[in-house]
Structure formats: structure tokens, C-alpha cells
Design an enzyme around this catalytic site. Structure first.
Site, short mmCIF file in Angstrom:
data_model
loop_
_atom_site.label_atom_id
_atom_site.label_comp_id
_atom_site.label_asym_id
_atom_site.label_seq_id
_atom_site.Cartn_x
_atom_site.Cartn_y
_atom_site.Cartn_z
N ASN A 7 1.10 -1.16 -0.06
CA ASN A 7 -0.06 -0.11 0.10
C ASN A 7 0.93 1.28 0.05
OD1 ASN A 7 -1.70 1.92 0.53
ND2 ASN A 7 -2.74 1.03 2.43
N LYS A 14 3.49 0.85 2.97
CA LYS A 14 3.09 -0.06 3.90
C LYS A 14 3.00 -1.39 3.34
CE LYS A 14 -0.02 3.22 6.21
NZ LYS A 14 -1.28 3.57 6.36
N ARG A 94 -2.36 -2.20 -3.68
CA ARG A 94 -3.60 -1.49 -3.41
C ARG A 94 -3.43 -0.12 -4.05
NH1 ARG A 94 -5.10 3.32 0.80
NH2 ARG A 94 -7.07 3.41 0.21
N HIS A 184 -12.50 3.16 -1.00
CA HIS A 184 -12.88 1.93 0.11
C HIS A 184 -13.38 0.93 -0.43
CE1 HIS A 184 -12.98 5.07 3.33
NE2 HIS A 184 -11.83 4.80 3.36
N HIS A 212 -18.10 2.02 6.65
CA HIS A 212 -16.85 2.31 6.93
C HIS A 212 -16.29 3.51 7.75
CE1 HIS A 212 -12.47 1.16 5.80
NE2 HIS A 212 -12.30 2.61 6.05
N LEU A 213 -15.99 3.36 8.65
CA LEU A 213 -15.84 4.88 9.50
C LEU A 213 -14.55 4.59 10.04
CD1 LEU A 213 -19.28 4.75 11.37
CD2 LEU A 213 -19.13 5.53 9.23
N GLY A 216 -10.89 8.15 6.98
CA GLY A 216 -11.76 8.62 5.90
C GLY A 216 -12.92 7.64 6.12
N ARG A 245 -12.00 15.80 6.24
CA ARG A 245 -12.54 15.97 5.04
C ARG A 245 -13.88 16.50 5.09
NH1 ARG A 245 -10.89 10.42 2.12
NH2 ARG A 245 -9.34 10.24 3.68
N ASP A 287 -9.09 12.88 15.57
CA ASP A 287 -8.98 11.70 16.29
C ASP A 287 -10.25 11.33 16.97
OD1 ASP A 287 -6.64 9.40 17.01
OD2 ASP A 287 -8.59 9.70 18.50
N ARG A 289 -11.32 9.38 19.28
CA ARG A 289 -11.08 8.99 20.76
C ARG A 289 -10.88 10.43 21.07
NH1 ARG A 289 -6.98 4.73 19.64
NH2 ARG A 289 -6.56 6.03 17.92
N ILE A 336 -13.16 3.69 13.77
CA ILE A 336 -14.31 4.05 14.61
C ILE A 336 -15.71 3.26 14.58
CG2 ILE A 336 -15.88 6.09 15.03
CD1 ILE A 336 -13.94 7.97 13.35
N GLY A 337 -15.82 2.73 13.29
CA GLY A 337 -16.68 1.62 13.48
C GLY A 337 -16.83 0.30 14.06
N GLU A 388 -8.33 -5.12 4.69
CA GLU A 388 -8.17 -4.87 3.37
C GLU A 388 -7.00 -5.53 2.83
OE1 GLU A 388 -8.71 -0.70 4.64
OE2 GLU A 388 -9.60 -0.28 2.93
P1 ADP Z 1 -7.47 4.91 8.52
O1 ADP Z 1 -7.22 3.53 8.26
O2 ADP Z 1 -8.57 5.65 7.26
O3 ADP Z 1 -6.14 5.74 8.83
P2 ADP Z 1 -8.83 3.74 10.71
O4 ADP Z 1 -9.85 2.87 10.34
O5 ADP Z 1 -7.58 3.06 11.52
O6 ADP Z 1 -8.42 5.09 9.71
O7 ADP Z 1 -9.77 4.61 11.83
C1 ADP Z 1 -8.99 5.69 12.71
C2 ADP Z 1 -9.92 6.22 13.36
O8 ADP Z 1 -10.40 5.07 14.37
C3 ADP Z 1 -9.61 7.44 14.23
O9 ADP Z 1 -10.34 8.72 14.26
C4 ADP Z 1 -9.22 6.77 15.67
O10 ADP Z 1 -9.64 7.76 16.69
C5 ADP Z 1 -10.36 5.86 15.74
N1 ADP Z 1 -10.36 4.85 16.72
C6 ADP Z 1 -9.51 3.90 16.70
N2 ADP Z 1 -9.41 3.03 17.98
C7 ADP Z 1 -10.52 3.55 18.49
C8 ADP Z 1 -11.17 3.52 20.03
N3 ADP Z 1 -10.91 2.60 20.45
N4 ADP Z 1 -12.26 4.06 20.18
C9 ADP Z 1 -12.79 5.31 19.08
N5 ADP Z 1 -12.09 5.51 18.10
C10 ADP Z 1 -11.19 4.82 17.59
#
Ligand code: ADP
Length: 402
Positions: A7, A14, A94, A184, A212-213, A216, A245, A287, A289, A336-337, A388
């Protein structure tokens, strides 16, 4: 059979190696600061599932040197996992933008590489970096190891024309390919396939909404086993608000701000892609969290950012229920999801009109493919962790087996 999954970004690479005999992870890593112009060295961090780590700094003017570092990490370092790179059967890349040219994964021969490069016009942050990495692989490994492109846009190529066209003069579609492509796709396909497998059902018989949360975010509507609509558009900027975004906006806002502040198209791109979303609203962080913590401590803008994002997610899900005339299953995935049970619960509370009921016990579990709605819930709600890289490895295996 071992597959090397790549990737590549403009300054990062990566990778994962996956053993396809049991789909286990052999190692993963990242090269950073490739092509740094400030004289700093590139870095590699390489990890194995048994806890070994190899880290190093060295000259990485291009992706080719980064691959040489990866080969060293894989075959010679303290965290080595194989005797020679010859153990790799194929490389799966990817690729963010496949446009209308690549409706499915394919071998990256010279003609395909040229097409990926041309599509850089539609994904200037991503495709040029992918091409650099593909060419660097050719330089480092020769053409004995097949390279396969797996496109984020491919899954969305089944969208009907009425869902992917923009109401602009038709000539922009005809001349420049301006339309919705989505993103995605590898994740939306993977989690919807996993859901069908989990339920022992044929995907063709279900109406599914996949959310997909992550940093992005995108939501897809899947009907008759294929993508019917998705929230991201011409680029991954469209849809609902994300970490940095905007998601969908009235375009007049941009022309208005551009005139007020004398902004160029590049400024607008930067603001909308990197300075907006929950970061823009909270003026604090992208972020999830950190935002949740700040909101709990009384930060009103953090709370507003979270409320706006949740509202927009609910609106997208609702619109896709209407677009598909129903829904059987809603799936949450990505950072997040997968990790924010409260958000899932709040979203579903706003969707109570669909007869959704969340069961707290499974909803509070982590890292599992799990149904989080009650047995009585009229719509099944699920968490399916995305993967992925594994999806790319599977596609790569399938393409080279043909
Ligand atoms: P990407 O692959 O697009 O960089 P990710 O799928 O890793 O993104 O998601 C990153 C998001 O997930 C960040 O906003 C992060 O705060 C959130 N996240 C990761 N772990 C947690 C958690 N334990 N609780 C809430 N949100 C989280």
C-alpha cells in the site's frame, strides 16, 4: 503460497506478507520518509506476529531503495521471515483510483501501469505514488514475480448510471470522466462478503448497508450482491464529514470563500481535504477518541463535531434504505466503526423507525465478527472488522491463479 501486499503513498510504503495456505500474517511493516527533500533518512519498521521488530534508518531517495530495505528486513534482519524474496509468489498493490478502466483486479503489465499513471489526474495524491512503487518493484524484483493491481474503485463499478452521474453539463463526463467513482471498495466488498458468509446467505438475496468509519469514512448500499450506491464521489472527499474532509458541501460555499480570501484551486483542495471535517469544526483534533474525551470534558465544538458527523451518517443510512427500498443488514467497520460502541448505539437509536434494537452485551465486545442487534430487531446490525490487506491478498491469488 506467500503474497506480498503493498500500500504505497507518496512518501510511505506499508506492506504485509500473508501466507495464503492459512491466510496468516507473516510480517508487516512500513517505510516512511521516502524521498525526503530535507536530507533526513528514510525509516523502516518491520514486525512479526511473534513479537520481533526490526527498525532502521537509511537513504531512501525512491521507493526502489525502500523495497531493498524491505527485502533486507524480510530475509536478513533479526526479524527475518524467509530465506529469499523468491518465496513470494505475487505482489498485490492497493490502487486508489481505477476509474472506469479497471472494473476488476488485474495483472499490472506495461499497458496497465500506463493506465494507472493516466488515472493520476483523478487521484493526484495516490496513483502517482502507486506507479512509483510498481516501477520500483519491477526494478528491484524484475518481472519474474507477477504484480496485481487491486482497485479501491472496482467494487463500485456496478453502480447504475443514474447513481454515479452528476447533474453537470454532460460534456464533463464525456470529455473528462467526471462522475462518482467511490472509494474504500475493497473494504466494503470484504465486509459484505464476510457478513454473507457469517449468515450462510447468498449476498444476492440481501440489501446491505456497509459503514466504513475510519479517518476516511464512506457508506455503501449493496443490492443484488453488488454496489448500488456509495457516499464517496469523484474523489474520496465526497459523502459525509470525516477526520479532516468536508464531505458533501454546497459548491457555492467554495466559490464564495475563494473570492473572499483569494484562494487557488490548490488552496481549496487543501482546506477541504486536510483542514475540515471534525478537525475543522472542533479546532482540536481529527481523532475520534480524543474528540469523545474532549466532548465529555465539556468542549462544545468537539461535541458539535461528533453530533454533526453522527447526524450525517444517519442521513446517509436513511437515504440508502430509501434508495434500495429496504435494508436487511447494516454493518459497521474500520477504526471508529469497530471500536466505538456508543456511536453505533446512538446511530441505531436514531434509526429506531426501522425497528432496530441494539443488544448492549455483544455491542460492547471488541474485535469480533458479531451481530449487535437483538434477536427481535427487524434489521440485523453487525460489526465486521475490515482487513483490506487480506482482501488484496485474496484478489491477488485469484488473479494469478487464472
Ligand atoms: P485509516 O485506516 O483511514 O487511517 P482507521 O480505520 O484506522 O483509519 O480509523 C482511525 C480512526 O479510528 C481514528 O479517528 C481513531 O480515533 C478511531 N479509533 C481507533 N481506535 C478507537 C477506539 N478504541 N475508540 C474510538 N475510536 C477509535
Amino acid at each position: 503460497m506467500k503474497i506480498f501486499v503493498v500500500n504505497a503513498g507518496s512518501s510511505t510504503l506499508k506492506y504485509q506478507v500473508i501466507d495464503m495456505s492459512d491466510e496468516s500474517l507473516v510480517c508487516k511493516g512500513i517505510c516512511d520518509r521516502i524521498g525526503a527533500t530535507d536530507g533526513s533518512l528514510g525509516t523502516i519498521t518491520h514486525k512479526t506476529p511473534d513479537g520481533r521488530i526490526y527498525e532502521n534508518e537509511c537513504e531512501m531517495p525512491t521507493h526502489a531503495e525502500a523495497f531493498e530495505s524491505v527485502v533486507y528486513a524480510l530475509t536478513k534482519s533479526d526479524a527475518k521471515v524467509m530465506d529469499s524474496f523468491d518465496e513470494i509468489s505475487a505482489i498485490g498493490h492497493r490502487i486508489v483510483q481505477g476509474g472506469s478502466v479497471f472494473p476488476e483486479s488485474c495483472i499490472l503489465d506495461d499497458a496497465a501501469i500506463d493506465e494507472v499513471e493516466k488515472l493520476g489526474e483523478l487521484a493526484p495524491l495516490h496513483n502517482p505514488a502507486h506507479v512509483l512503487a510498481i516501477r520500483a518493484c519491477l526494478k528491484t524484483f524484475g518481472d519474474k514475480i507477477p504484480q496485481v493491481g487491486v482497485f479501491d474503485t472496482a467494487f463500485h463499478q456496478t453502480m447504475p448510471k443514474r447513481t454515479y452521474m452528476y447533474a453537470l453539463p454532460y460534456k464533463y463526463y464525456r470529455e473528462y470522466g467526471v462522475r462518482k467513482y467511490g472509494a474504500h471498495g475493497t473494504s466494503h466488498k470484504y465486509v459484505s462478503d464476510r457478513l454473507a458468509a457469517m449468515l450462510g446467505k447468498d449476498k444476492k438475496d440481501m440489501k446491505i448497508i456497509t459503514c466504513h468509519l475510519g479517518s476516511g469514512c464512506s457508506i455503501s448500499a449493496i443490492k443484488d450482491g453488488v454496489c448500488f450506491d456509495t457516499s464517496m464521489g469523484f474523489t474520496p472527499l465526497d459523502g459525509f464529514m470525516m477526520g479532516t474532509r468536508t464531505g458533501t458541501l454546497d459548491p457555492s460555499v467554495l466559490t464564495y470563500i475563494a473570492e473572499k480570501e483569494n484562494l487557488t484551486p490548490a488552496d481549496i483542495n487543501r482546506i477541504c481535504n486536510k483542514e475540515s471535517g471534525v478537525l475543522g469544526i472542533s479546532e482540536l483534533t481529527n481523532d475520534n477518541r480524543d474528540l469523545v474525551n474532549a466532548a465529555e470534558e465539556g468542549n462544545e465544538q468537539a461535541a458539535l463535531a461528533l453530533e454533526m458527523q453522527r447526524y450525517q451518517i444517519v442521513k446517509f443510512i436513511g437515504s440508502y434504505v430509501a434508495a434500495m427500498n429496504g435494508v436487511d443488514a447494516i454493518v459497521f467497520t474500520a477504526g471508529i466503526g469497530e471500536n466505538n460502541p456508543q456511536l453505533r448505539k446512538d446511530i441505531c437509536k436514531d434509526l429506531q423507525f426501522l425497528g432496530i434494537e441494539i443488544d448492549d452485551e455483544p455491542n460492547n465486545k471488541r474485535g469480533l465478527e458479531i451481530r449487535i442487534s437483538t434477536a427481535d430487531s427487524k434489521v440485523g446490525v453487525y460489526v465486521v472488522p475490515t482487513n483490506e490487506e487480506l482482501a488484496i491478498a485474496r484478489e491477488t491469488k485469484e488473479v494469478i491463479s487464472k
